[in-house]
Design an enzyme around this catalytic site. Structure first.
Site, PDB file in Angstrom:
ATOM      1  N   GLU A  48       0.818  -1.215   0.000  1.00 42.76           N
ATOM      2  CA  GLU A  48       0.000   0.000   0.000  1.00 42.76           C
ATOM      3  C   GLU A  48       0.858   1.274   0.000  1.00 42.76           C
ATOM      4  O   GLU A  48       0.375   2.353   0.349  1.00 42.76           O
ATOM      5  CB  GLU A  48      -0.952  -0.029   1.208  1.00 42.76           C
ATOM      6  CG  GLU A  48      -2.118  -0.971   0.992  1.00 42.76           C
ATOM      7  CD  GLU A  48      -2.447  -1.797   2.224  1.00 42.76           C
ATOM      8  OE1 GLU A  48      -1.511  -2.429   2.777  1.00 42.76           O
ATOM      9  OE2 GLU A  48      -3.606  -1.813   2.635  1.00 42.76           O
TER      10      GLU A  48
ATOM     11  N   LYS B 162      -5.538 -10.995  10.844  1.00 40.90           N
ATOM     12  CA  LYS B 162      -6.962 -11.345  10.783  1.00 40.90           C
ATOM     13  C   LYS B 162      -7.310 -12.517  11.704  1.00 40.90           C
ATOM     14  O   LYS B 162      -8.447 -12.608  12.162  1.00 40.90           O
ATOM     15  CB  LYS B 162      -7.354 -11.675   9.344  1.00 40.90           C
ATOM     16  CG  LYS B 162      -7.329 -10.474   8.390  1.00 40.90           C
ATOM     17  CD  LYS B 162      -7.883 -10.857   7.030  1.00 40.90           C
ATOM     18  CE  LYS B 162      -7.541  -9.888   5.917  1.00 40.90           C
ATOM     19  NZ  LYS B 162      -7.751  -8.479   6.167  1.00 40.90           N
TER      20      LYS B 162
ATOM     21  N   ILE C 268     -10.301 -17.540   1.183  1.00 41.53           N
ATOM     22  CA  ILE C 268      -8.977 -17.856   1.734  1.00 41.53           C
ATOM     23  C   ILE C 268      -8.169 -16.564   1.745  1.00 41.53           C
ATOM     24  O   ILE C 268      -8.110 -15.860   0.732  1.00 41.53           O
ATOM     25  CB  ILE C 268      -8.256 -18.908   0.867  1.00 41.53           C
ATOM     26  CG1 ILE C 268      -9.079 -20.192   0.841  1.00 41.53           C
ATOM     27  CG2 ILE C 268      -6.835 -19.161   1.371  1.00 41.53           C
ATOM     28  CD1 ILE C 268      -8.483 -21.288  -0.017  1.00 41.53           C
TER      29      ILE C 268
ATOM     30  N   SER D 289      -5.393  -4.745   1.340  1.00 44.21           N
ATOM     31  CA  SER D 289      -5.630  -4.415  -0.064  1.00 44.21           C
ATOM     32  C   SER D 289      -6.057  -5.624  -0.891  1.00 44.21           C
ATOM     33  O   SER D 289      -5.825  -5.674  -2.090  1.00 44.21           O
ATOM     34  CB  SER D 289      -4.379  -3.800  -0.695  1.00 44.21           C
ATOM     35  OG  SER D 289      -4.155  -2.528  -0.157  1.00 44.21           O
TER      36      SER D 289
ATOM     37  N   ASN E  14     -18.435 -17.667   2.957  1.00 46.61           N
ATOM     38  CA  ASN E  14     -18.821 -16.568   2.075  1.00 46.61           C
ATOM     39  C   ASN E  14     -20.059 -15.872   2.647  1.00 46.61           C
ATOM     40  O   ASN E  14     -21.011 -16.529   3.038  1.00 46.61           O
ATOM     41  CB  ASN E  14     -19.145 -17.136   0.692  1.00 46.61           C
ATOM     42  CG  ASN E  14     -19.576 -16.079  -0.277  1.00 46.61           C
ATOM     43  OD1 ASN E  14     -18.850 -15.111  -0.516  1.00 46.61           O
ATOM     44  ND2 ASN E  14     -20.760 -16.234  -0.843  1.00 46.61           N
TER      45      ASN E  14
ATOM     46  N   GLU F  57     -23.141 -13.290   1.892  1.00 48.34           N
ATOM     47  CA  GLU F  57     -23.897 -12.582   0.861  1.00 48.34           C
ATOM     48  C   GLU F  57     -24.401 -11.294   1.498  1.00 48.34           C
ATOM     49  O   GLU F  57     -25.150 -11.336   2.459  1.00 48.34           O
ATOM     50  CB  GLU F  57     -25.108 -13.404   0.405  1.00 48.34           C
ATOM     51  CG  GLU F  57     -24.781 -14.700  -0.297  1.00 48.34           C
ATOM     52  CD  GLU F  57     -24.248 -14.484  -1.715  1.00 48.34           C
ATOM     53  OE1 GLU F  57     -24.364 -13.343  -2.221  1.00 48.34           O
ATOM     54  OE2 GLU F  57     -23.702 -15.450  -2.274  1.00 48.34           O
TER      55      GLU F  57
ATOM     56  N   ARG G 110     -24.271  -6.566   1.474  1.00 40.97           N
ATOM     57  CA  ARG G 110     -23.678  -5.302   1.051  1.00 40.97           C
ATOM     58  C   ARG G 110     -22.431  -5.051   1.896  1.00 40.97           C
ATOM     59  O   ARG G 110     -22.317  -5.531   3.007  1.00 40.97           O
ATOM     60  CB  ARG G 110     -24.680  -4.166   1.299  1.00 40.97           C
ATOM     61  CG  ARG G 110     -25.966  -4.310   0.513  1.00 40.97           C
ATOM     62  CD  ARG G 110     -27.110  -3.577   1.207  1.00 40.97           C
ATOM     63  NE  ARG G 110     -26.937  -2.126   1.171  1.00 40.97           N
ATOM     64  CZ  ARG G 110     -27.680  -1.276   1.901  1.00 40.97           C
ATOM     65  NH1 ARG G 110     -28.606  -1.729   2.737  1.00 40.97           N
ATOM     66  NH2 ARG G 110     -27.491   0.022   1.805  1.00 40.97           N
TER      67      ARG G 110
ATOM     68  N   ASP H 215     -15.193  -2.321   8.858  1.00 35.44           N
ATOM     69  CA  ASP H 215     -15.854  -2.812   7.651  1.00 35.44           C
ATOM     70  C   ASP H 215     -16.864  -3.895   8.004  1.00 35.44           C
ATOM     71  O   ASP H 215     -16.583  -4.767   8.829  1.00 35.44           O
ATOM     72  CB  ASP H 215     -14.804  -3.358   6.677  1.00 35.44           C
ATOM     73  CG  ASP H 215     -13.807  -2.286   6.230  1.00 35.44           C
ATOM     74  OD1 ASP H 215     -13.998  -1.109   6.588  1.00 35.44           O
ATOM     75  OD2 ASP H 215     -12.858  -2.636   5.526  1.00 35.44           O
TER      76      ASP H 215
ATOM     77  N   SER I 255     -10.877   9.169   0.126  1.00 33.72           N
ATOM     78  CA  SER I 255     -10.980   7.916   0.877  1.00 33.72           C
ATOM     79  C   SER I 255     -12.211   7.912   1.763  1.00 33.72           C
ATOM     80  O   SER I 255     -12.682   8.944   2.221  1.00 33.72           O
ATOM     81  CB  SER I 255      -9.748   7.717   1.768  1.00 33.72           C
ATOM     82  OG  SER I 255      -8.573   7.692   1.004  1.00 33.72           O
TER      83      SER I 255
HETATM   84  N1  ADP Z   1     -16.321 -13.836   4.112  1.00 33.82           N
HETATM   85  C1  ADP Z   1     -16.500 -13.068   3.024  1.00 33.82           C
HETATM   86  N2  ADP Z   1     -17.653 -13.089   2.326  1.00 33.82           N
HETATM   87  C2  ADP Z   1     -17.828 -12.332   1.220  1.00 33.82           C
HETATM   88  N3  ADP Z   1     -16.903 -11.485   0.734  1.00 33.82           N
HETATM   89  C3  ADP Z   1     -15.725 -11.399   1.387  1.00 33.82           C
HETATM   90  C4  ADP Z   1     -15.462 -12.173   2.567  1.00 33.82           C
HETATM   91  N4  ADP Z   1     -14.228 -11.868   2.997  1.00 33.82           N
HETATM   92  C5  ADP Z   1     -13.740 -10.973   2.135  1.00 33.82           C
HETATM   93  N5  ADP Z   1     -14.619 -10.682   1.160  1.00 33.82           N
HETATM   94  C6  ADP Z   1     -14.391  -9.750   0.045  1.00 33.82           C
HETATM   95  O1  ADP Z   1     -12.982  -9.541  -0.111  1.00 33.82           O
HETATM   96  C7  ADP Z   1     -12.613  -8.190   0.180  1.00 33.82           C
HETATM   97  C8  ADP Z   1     -11.286  -8.133   0.897  1.00 33.82           C
HETATM   98  O2  ADP Z   1     -11.334  -8.866   2.097  1.00 33.82           O
HETATM   99  P1  ADP Z   1     -10.833  -8.256   3.468  1.00 33.82           P
HETATM  100  O3  ADP Z   1     -10.976  -9.310   4.502  1.00 33.82           O
HETATM  101  O4  ADP Z   1     -11.518  -6.974   3.713  1.00 33.82           O
HETATM  102  O5  ADP Z   1      -9.276  -8.058   3.200  1.00 33.82           O
HETATM  103  P2  ADP Z   1      -8.325  -6.754   3.156  1.00 33.82           P
HETATM  104  O6  ADP Z   1      -7.762  -6.640   4.530  1.00 33.82           O
HETATM  105  O7  ADP Z   1      -7.292  -7.102   2.163  1.00 33.82           O
HETATM  106  O8  ADP Z   1      -9.185  -5.570   2.791  1.00 33.82           O
HETATM  107  C9  ADP Z   1     -13.787  -7.653   0.979  1.00 33.82           C
HETATM  108  O9  ADP Z   1     -13.885  -6.249   0.866  1.00 33.82           O
HETATM  109  C10 ADP Z   1     -14.959  -8.385   0.336  1.00 33.82           C
HETATM  110  O10 ADP Z   1     -15.295  -7.812  -0.912  1.00 33.82           O
HETATM  111 MG    MG Z   2     -10.939  -4.914   3.661  1.00 31.36          MG
END
Ligand code: ADP
Ligand code: MG
EC number: 6.3.2.4
Length: 350
Positions: free
Chosen positions: A18, A131, A178, A185, A217, A219, A221, A296, A321
């Protein structure tokens, strides 16, 4: 006017993926800081981890380079910079995202030098970045989140990938995500649906970290909220929504694709708004965050489901941002936000 100006070192660039976002954040911050109130010393850190001199750093900040030019040197800290930090600076604003900036390492280094800094301390930063620890701490605090598993490299065997895949599919359902535990990012993140994509995704993620997180996963917003304050006095912004045209909010969607939309404020029922606000405070407190964080979420109002996805302890801070835009919506301008963060940092005990 002001008795005497506050001397701020603005760290930017750094060793993570980043790096370029950090440069953009630092340029915006420099412009918005009140020069009657602050003396600002920009300090660039190259991607290979070297601190640049003040003169070079200024040139980079005021120029148009996308990155801090790399150097081959033997001393990580040029003498002038060390002297500046030890003798002249009231506080550091580490506008560094991702590993080596947002994960407690730079914070610990500043603690050793007895220098105050904006944002989270070593521990909160490290927990927010990892995480797996983050999710374990959220779980302990009863914060709703997606179902997850942790996989360490030493426990994984490529020969038995189908056993692993079947076990995870059984516990998490399909598809599942995963992720390397320590990244950002969206780097190294995949969504998998079958054994073949699983084996590939695991190997890719292990290139970034020895520990992975696997998640059901969700589902829903994607919403975000901004938090400002100390444990005792926490301000939470309105929530904003991210609309990405990508499969998920991946690296391109975050930084390269102009079609990603931020909707501020997000359309939400009053109940959902209140829930996001409460969870933001809970999550901020759970990791022991200080000063700044962005939370988030995944939101599915039909299913009455609001899950915390993650905390970011040094969110993107350009004028475009989410973090500063959310506070602008809540009536705190970009430069007021900076004043607040600096004040909070100065108030902290060393
Ligand atoms: N469990 C999940 N279910 C659905 N989408 C996910 C999930 N985890 C991550 N994502 C998608 O992947 C993106 C990046 O994951 P995130 O955990 O926020 O990682 P980073 O720290 O890289 O931002 C999220 O903004 C989302 O779009
Ligand atoms: Mg994120």
């Amino acid at each position: 006017m002001f008795e005497s100006k506050i001397n701020i070192a603005l760290f930017f660039g750094g060793r993570s993926a980043e790096h370029e976002v950090s440069l953009l954040s630092a340029r915006s911050i420099f412009q918005a800081l009140n020069q009657d109130k602050y003396n600002i010393f920009p300090i660039a850190i190259s991607k290979n981890g070297y601190f640049r001199s003040l003169a070079v750093s200024k040139k980079i900040l005021f120029g148009e380079d996308k990155r801090v030019p790399e150097v081959e040197r033997t001393n990580v800290l040029p003498e002038g910079i060390l002297n500046l930090l030890e003798n002249k600076i009231d506080l550091v604003f580490p506008v560094l995202h991702g590993p080596f900036g947002e994960d407690g390492k730079i914070q610990g280094f500043l603690d050793v030098l007895n220098i105050k800094y904006v944002g989270c301390n070593l521990r909160a930063s490290a927990v927010g970045m990892d995480k797996a620890y983050m999710k374990q701490i959220f779980a302990y605090n009863g914060i709703p989140q997606s179902k997850f598993e942790i996989l360490k490299k030493m426990d994984y065997s490529q020969q038995k990938s189908s056993n692993f895949f079947n076990e995870f599919a059984k516990n998490l359902g399909l598809p599942f995500f995963i992720k390397p535990a320590n990244m950002g990012s969206s780097i190294g993140i995949s969504r998998v649906n079958d054994l073949q994509s699983f084996a590939r995704a695991v190997n890719e993620a292990f290139e970034f970290d020895k520990k992975l997180i696997l998640e059901s996963n969700v589902e829903g917003r994607e919403l975000e909220s901004a938090v400002l304050g100390s444990e005792k006095d926490i301000k939470v912004s309105a929530a904003g929504e991210i609309i990405s045209t990508h499969d998920f909010y991946d690296y391109q969607a975050k930084y390269e694709d102009q079609s990603t939309e931020l909707i501020i404020p997000a359309k939400l029922s009053p109940a959902a708004k209140a829930k996001i606000r409460n969870l933001s405070v809970q999550a901020f407190r759970a990791v022991g965050a200080e000063g700044i964080s962005r939370l988030d979420f995944f939101v599915n109002e039909e299913q009455d489901q609001i899950l915390v996805n993650e905390i970011n302890t040094m969110p993107g801070f350009t004028k475009f941002s989410m973090y500063p835009l959310l506070f602008e919506e809540s009536g705190i301008s970009y430069s007021e936000l900076l004043d607040n963060l600096i004040e909070l940092a100065l108030k902290k005990d060393k």
